[in-house]
Design an enzyme around this catalytic site. Sequence first.
Site, PDB file in Angstrom:
ATOM      1  N   ASP A  27       5.680   4.192   2.629  1.00 26.84           N
ATOM      2  CA  ASP A  27       5.728   5.296   2.773  1.00 26.84           C
ATOM      3  C   ASP A  27       6.689   4.911   4.647  1.00 26.84           C
ATOM      4  O   ASP A  27       8.113   5.164   4.408  1.00 26.84           O
ATOM      5  CB  ASP A  27       4.437   5.912   3.827  1.00 26.84           C
ATOM      6  CG  ASP A  27       4.615   6.992   3.281  1.00 26.84           C
ATOM      7  OD1 ASP A  27       5.093   7.492   2.102  1.00 26.84           O
ATOM      8  OD2 ASP A  27       3.491   7.513   2.945  1.00 26.84           O
TER       9      ASP A  27
ATOM     10  N   SER B 280       1.251  -0.996  -0.093  1.00 27.33           N
ATOM     11  CA  SER B 280      -0.543   0.248  -0.327  1.00 27.33           C
ATOM     12  C   SER B 280       1.003   0.980   0.080  1.00 27.33           C
ATOM     13  O   SER B 280       1.988   1.013   0.427  1.00 27.33           O
ATOM     14  CB  SER B 280      -1.131  -0.050   1.176  1.00 27.33           C
ATOM     15  OG  SER B 280       0.196   0.208   2.588  1.00 27.33           O
ATOM     16  N   LYS B 281       0.138   2.418  -0.522  1.00 27.07           N
ATOM     17  CA  LYS B 281       0.885   3.608   0.077  1.00 27.07           C
ATOM     18  C   LYS B 281       1.826   3.439   1.523  1.00 27.07           C
ATOM     19  O   LYS B 281       2.690   3.701   1.424  1.00 27.07           O
ATOM     20  CB  LYS B 281       0.170   4.815  -0.547  1.00 27.07           C
ATOM     21  CG  LYS B 281      -0.161   4.946  -1.800  1.00 27.07           C
ATOM     22  CD  LYS B 281      -1.025   6.273  -2.138  1.00 27.07           C
ATOM     23  CE  LYS B 281      -1.701   6.282  -3.136  1.00 27.07           C
ATOM     24  NZ  LYS B 281      -1.954   7.574  -3.818  1.00 27.07           N
ATOM     25  N   ARG B 282       0.557   3.582   2.284  1.00 30.57           N
ATOM     26  CA  ARG B 282       1.129   3.218   3.269  1.00 30.57           C
ATOM     27  C   ARG B 282       3.078   2.677   3.784  1.00 30.57           C
ATOM     28  O   ARG B 282       3.741   2.869   4.212  1.00 30.57           O
ATOM     29  CB  ARG B 282       0.139   3.297   4.781  1.00 30.57           C
ATOM     30  CG  ARG B 282       1.245   3.147   6.049  1.00 30.57           C
ATOM     31  CD  ARG B 282      -0.503   3.720   6.649  1.00 30.57           C
ATOM     32  NE  ARG B 282      -1.899   3.760   6.353  1.00 30.57           N
ATOM     33  CZ  ARG B 282      -3.109   3.438   6.757  1.00 30.57           C
ATOM     34  NH1 ARG B 282      -2.836   2.173   7.579  1.00 30.57           N
ATOM     35  NH2 ARG B 282      -3.531   4.379   6.103  1.00 30.57           N
TER      36      ARG B 282
END
Length: 509
Positions: free
Chosen positions: A270, A265-267
């Site tokens: 990050d 996921s984007k998270r």
Amino acid sequence: MENKVRVRFAPSPTGALHIGGVRTALYNYFFARKNNGKFILRIEDTDQARFVSGAEAYINETFAWLGIQPDEGIGYGGEFGPYKQSERKDLYKKYADILIAEGKAYYAFDTPEELNAMRQRLKEAKADNQVYDSLSRETMRNSLTLSKEEVDELIKSEAAYVVRLKVERDEVVSLDDMVRGEVKVSSNNIDDKVLMKSDGMPTYHLANVVDDHLMRVSHVIRGEEWLPSAPLHVLLYKYLGWSDTMPQFAHLPLLLKPDGNGKLSKRDADKHGYPVFPLEWEDPKTSEKSMGFREQGYLPQAITNFLAMLGWNPGTEQELFTMEELIDNFSIERINKSGSKFDIDKANWFNQQYLKNIDNEVLADDFLKLLKSKGVEFSASKAAAVCGLLKERVIFPQEFWTSGRYFFYPPGEYDQKVIRKKWNDEAKEILVDYKNALKKIDTLTKESALETLNEVLAQHEAGMGRVMPALRVSITGVAGGPDLMGILEVLGRDEVVERIETALNKIVK
Ligand code: GLU
């Protein structure tokens, strides 16, 4: 013209571009170039609520960094524009109106409360699908259940409405995905998706299909998360009478978390410190700053190569590919069906491979700038020599500074383990004789440094191993590193002599 390959990358400007998005763009680009086709950049900005300004500039900057040059699209011209969906509203409305006129779509006036009540009702009745579809639509307030007068009246009174696709029952919808093979679903499992929202904007589904058709897109290459929407799109092509020219679909495998457990996921990106956008990007939603690949020191060729192999394989053992080679070798047939683990170690490996093949002088250009920003004056030739000595041992160019501090500053402390094991009277005596011998040399080169060392060692009837660790720790403070004679050459005679003297004075054991 008809058989021409035309592909598009169609990001929604809702934030930083995800690594999966960058991969999708690359695969589209490879495919277009390989087939002498066109690569289109289209901005899908119909979701006003999620729009993030700056996201578009972000995409352009990524493309520039990676060396992707769109042929058509926002900022690149082309005869099928505008290439931004918010500027094409009239077109979508036109096709929604045609569908309504042909009885293939309808107005729906249901309020959020009514929609909730419907879902609740279906839940209590234990219905398989708790959605607005060919069964539940009968019970709702739409232009199929209301009289024409009521509908006209509602529209005149500016009541909020959406336009929904009227999905017919008992149709088999199938598509032949170039990666996944045949996908078949019953239309009974497709709900009456909203085509036009109450704000007059189209949904992704309608806009995407209309644009792919009008822009003569031949192949839709996109992430697997869109595979569940593909049957709906097939239906839309059919209802709009465009089945004959429907693009071919190729859904790319998912990118998985580094441990293989679920979707990246984007998270995650990050969290792992590898957000995907090569700009220092402050997410307007969270005000969090994150570093892009570029800022972390990844080279565009390495990222391109890494992403290319994340879901595609050349069918050979070859791992290093230039952009041209990727274009030459790329084929949709060789896209993997199963997901690919996002393994940052592999990205690092690629970076290493590319970094060590860059000429020292080229590396030195950037390195000198970094040194200047640290207030260090250094000659171009010495900077190049440092890069040359370190480039096989580091992953990122900024490590020339972090791993190579001893080139610029004498050691502040000395590795105690080396001292414990290797700092002894014999080593000290050799060091004393070595620095005295060095004083007599005019220009210290790695050859003359080694020759002198060998002479001193011969006098002591000692081998290299007796003094090397002590010499290295005196000069660098640390145990390991690149060729020591090369380091001595960069430092120069006087600095080397001084460091040995300092070490002899400072190191007590
Ligand atoms: N706008 C969609 C996205 O952001 C495009 C999906 C597609 O390529 O059809 O991923």
